[in-house]
Design a protein around this motif. Sequence first.
Motif, PDB file in Angstrom:
ATOM      1  N   ARG A  23      71.951   2.912  65.542  1.00 54.14           N
ATOM      2  CA  ARG A  23      71.329   2.588  64.254  1.00 54.14           C
ATOM      3  C   ARG A  23      70.620   1.230  64.315  1.00 54.14           C
ATOM      4  O   ARG A  23      69.500   1.083  63.826  1.00 54.14           O
ATOM      5  CB  ARG A  23      72.417   2.566  63.161  1.00 54.14           C
ATOM      6  CG  ARG A  23      71.889   2.626  61.740  1.00 54.14           C
ATOM      7  CD  ARG A  23      73.022   2.652  60.726  1.00 54.14           C
ATOM      8  NE  ARG A  23      73.753   1.397  60.657  1.00 54.14           N
ATOM      9  CZ  ARG A  23      73.348   0.315  59.988  1.00 54.14           C
ATOM     10  NH1 ARG A  23      72.216   0.334  59.327  1.00 54.14           N
ATOM     11  NH2 ARG A  23      74.089  -0.774  59.975  1.00 54.14           N
ATOM     12  N   GLN A  24      71.290   0.229  64.921  1.00 53.94           N
ATOM     13  CA  GLN A  24      70.732  -1.123  64.915  1.00 53.94           C
ATOM     14  C   GLN A  24      69.765  -1.364  66.076  1.00 53.94           C
ATOM     15  O   GLN A  24      68.937  -2.271  66.009  1.00 53.94           O
ATOM     16  CB  GLN A  24      71.864  -2.165  64.964  1.00 53.94           C
ATOM     17  CG  GLN A  24      72.748  -2.153  63.720  1.00 53.94           C
ATOM     18  CD  GLN A  24      73.797  -3.251  63.746  1.00 53.94           C
ATOM     19  OE1 GLN A  24      73.548  -4.356  64.201  1.00 53.94           O
ATOM     20  NE2 GLN A  24      74.990  -2.949  63.244  1.00 53.94           N
ATOM     21  N   GLU A 209      80.329  -2.547  63.767  1.00 54.21           N
ATOM     22  CA  GLU A 209      79.024  -3.031  63.283  1.00 54.21           C
ATOM     23  C   GLU A 209      78.679  -4.379  63.892  1.00 54.21           C
ATOM     24  O   GLU A 209      77.541  -4.640  64.284  1.00 54.21           O
ATOM     25  CB  GLU A 209      79.041  -3.199  61.757  1.00 54.21           C
ATOM     26  CG  GLU A 209      78.914  -1.924  60.973  1.00 54.21           C
ATOM     27  CD  GLU A 209      78.856  -2.203  59.467  1.00 54.21           C
ATOM     28  OE1 GLU A 209      78.423  -3.290  59.051  1.00 54.21           O
ATOM     29  OE2 GLU A 209      79.264  -1.309  58.696  1.00 54.21           O
TER      30      GLU A 209
ATOM     31  N   ILE B 103      68.915  -5.813  59.601  1.00 56.10           N
ATOM     32  CA  ILE B 103      68.983  -4.482  60.228  1.00 56.10           C
ATOM     33  C   ILE B 103      70.394  -3.920  60.102  1.00 56.10           C
ATOM     34  O   ILE B 103      70.582  -2.730  59.860  1.00 56.10           O
ATOM     35  CB  ILE B 103      68.542  -4.571  61.709  1.00 56.10           C
ATOM     36  CG1 ILE B 103      67.034  -4.828  61.787  1.00 56.10           C
ATOM     37  CG2 ILE B 103      68.909  -3.295  62.477  1.00 56.10           C
ATOM     38  CD1 ILE B 103      66.516  -5.145  63.181  1.00 56.10           C
ATOM     39  N   PHE B 105      72.525  -4.603  57.649  1.00 52.63           N
ATOM     40  CA  PHE B 105      72.883  -4.319  56.253  1.00 52.63           C
ATOM     41  C   PHE B 105      72.075  -3.184  55.630  1.00 52.63           C
ATOM     42  O   PHE B 105      72.596  -2.456  54.797  1.00 52.63           O
ATOM     43  CB  PHE B 105      72.742  -5.581  55.400  1.00 52.63           C
ATOM     44  CG  PHE B 105      73.953  -6.463  55.437  1.00 52.63           C
ATOM     45  CD1 PHE B 105      75.102  -6.127  54.739  1.00 52.63           C
ATOM     46  CD2 PHE B 105      73.958  -7.624  56.186  1.00 52.63           C
ATOM     47  CE1 PHE B 105      76.228  -6.935  54.781  1.00 52.63           C
ATOM     48  CE2 PHE B 105      75.080  -8.443  56.246  1.00 52.63           C
ATOM     49  CZ  PHE B 105      76.220  -8.095  55.541  1.00 52.63           C
ATOM     50  N   THR B 106      70.817  -3.050  55.989  1.00 54.94           N
ATOM     51  CA  THR B 106      69.993  -2.079  55.267  1.00 54.94           C
ATOM     52  C   THR B 106      70.467  -0.648  55.512  1.00 54.94           C
ATOM     53  O   THR B 106      70.870  -0.295  56.613  1.00 54.94           O
ATOM     54  CB  THR B 106      68.498  -2.195  55.639  1.00 54.94           C
ATOM     55  OG1 THR B 106      67.758  -1.298  54.805  1.00 54.94           O
ATOM     56  CG2 THR B 106      68.233  -1.843  57.094  1.00 54.94           C
ATOM     57  N   ARG B 107      70.434   0.137  54.482  1.00 52.14           N
ATOM     58  CA  ARG B 107      70.781   1.560  54.606  1.00 52.14           C
ATOM     59  C   ARG B 107      69.550   2.431  54.395  1.00 52.14           C
ATOM     60  O   ARG B 107      69.503   3.559  54.837  1.00 52.14           O
ATOM     61  CB  ARG B 107      71.867   1.948  53.593  1.00 52.14           C
ATOM     62  CG  ARG B 107      73.203   1.267  53.832  1.00 52.14           C
ATOM     63  CD  ARG B 107      73.899   1.761  55.104  1.00 52.14           C
ATOM     64  NE  ARG B 107      74.667   0.683  55.737  1.00 52.14           N
ATOM     65  CZ  ARG B 107      75.417   0.834  56.831  1.00 52.14           C
ATOM     66  NH1 ARG B 107      75.510   2.008  57.436  1.00 52.14           N
ATOM     67  NH2 ARG B 107      76.064  -0.190  57.353  1.00 52.14           N
TER      68      ARG B 107
END
Lengths: 274, 274
Positions: A23-24, A209, B103, B105-107
């Motif tokens: 995701r990141q 995370e 990056i 934190f954003t969903r």
Amino acid sequence: MKQAIGVIDSGVGGLTVAHELMRQLPKEKLIYLGDTARCPYGPRSKEEVKQFTWEMVDFLLEKNIKMLVVACNTATAFTLKSLKEELDIPVIGVIQPGARAAIKFTRNNHIGVIGTEGTVRSHAYTNALRNIKSELEVNALACPMFVPMVEQGILEGSQAIEVVEDTLAPLLQYSNMDTLILGCTHYPLIKDTIQSVIGQHITIISSSEETARETSTILDVHQLFNKDDIYPVHQFYTTGDLEIFIEISKSIFKEPYLQMVTIEKAYLHQLQDS
Amino acid sequence: MKQAIGVIDSGVGGLTVAHELMRQLPKEKLIYLGDTARCPYGPRSKEEVKQFTWEMVDFLLEKNIKMLVVACNTATAFTLKSLKEELDIPVIGVIQPGARAAIKFTRNNHIGVIGTEGTVRSHAYTNALRNIKSELEVNALACPMFVPMVEQGILEGSQAIEVVEDTLAPLLQYSNMDTLILGCTHYPLIKDTIQSVIGQHITIISSSEETARETSTILDVHQLFNKDDIYPVHQFYTTGDLEIFIEISKSIFKEPYLQMVTIEKAYLHQLQDS
């Protein structure tokens, strides 16, 4: 050319780290190895964890990785130091990133940590936290029921709540923590259940995370970012049952991530010999 | 022996980074230089910002720093690359850490950025974000009123709210952001005001907090942590008016941090000549 990030874990818990890496850092290719055949590592001796971890590392080094992520808290607690000393690629564990995030978030300097017996016994989080900030009060609690529960797929509902309530009761009683570190990569899968038990006033830090984020920092420092704008196919391996690993992967990754993953059985040298 | 972390800023904004460094890394000594005499850097040309930044760096290099934190977004946007190439100590700017946190934190992959004209004009955040994750939608807005307002000490109340509302209105109108990066180290001082204007559903990322955290990561990677358990005395310097700098420092640091700081006037080579 070294292209992939290697990720090792005792089983499926590290998939939460892999998911966050995808995701990141969507341009980075992952090669993941989960030692599900010998999971859990939590109750094992330091020597055994070190041996198993090095067998996994050898498997990934043959695949020419550019960086290693130790996505298992127990393996990090017992082997990070020697891995950093002996490998010529950057190595990151899951403990320091979680510790640093907790230091950033806490306002009252009281931090709670939950993890496996091995991780808690090693005092790895307490040391990581207090080496940076001596005045922190750290309360650590081993939660031996959580990994087996997650591996059975029990993530929410009354049974999960009961186990989490019973397990965390002593921590909630004696700690004034405003920040709780999930010191095991299985625990993000029951994060919502844990949050409902401890209340919204306590910030939960997911080492998964945070490790993905620091992997980004370290790739940056070493100028190892993949610059190509092509989405990679990730290679996942398990030492254990392939069908179960695929089922759990599906529950963690969902679309669109799942279609970017191939999953195969891994045969480690040691396991082949025995 | 190199002991201190050097911190440079165009003025007092970087004090929010220094404050976070003291909080998150209490064993590390800081040497801070704020170029208040020539603040703000936001409206200046790239060449001028580079020249001023290098003059500050030279001042700190003579004090034998072990790492450099560029605590000014404008200076980071225009000089980070050359500083990294030419210095033999680790260098960190404020842009990458803020980008990485956003990056994480954003969903919904919609990120807003506010900063000075120089920072926004440089597209430094948009590039940093999209180099890591191409599919991000980034909306950046220059807020030229914010730094002068903060430097006047107007941080809350009806006047501050009005300025923030008027300035952010276009961003709130066209952006679907769930995460907003404060791309200027002055802005954490009006974070509460900004949060009240944009609403609680948008996560605010302070590049100051995030830079302090990544400084910790980089000290760790390079094994530069101070191991001594002695609380340091930090040396702060300003090129501008000493009394004003002390007053602003008092409003940012409060106790117990303020008593760990000495504040002096700095004379840069270039300034002495002119």
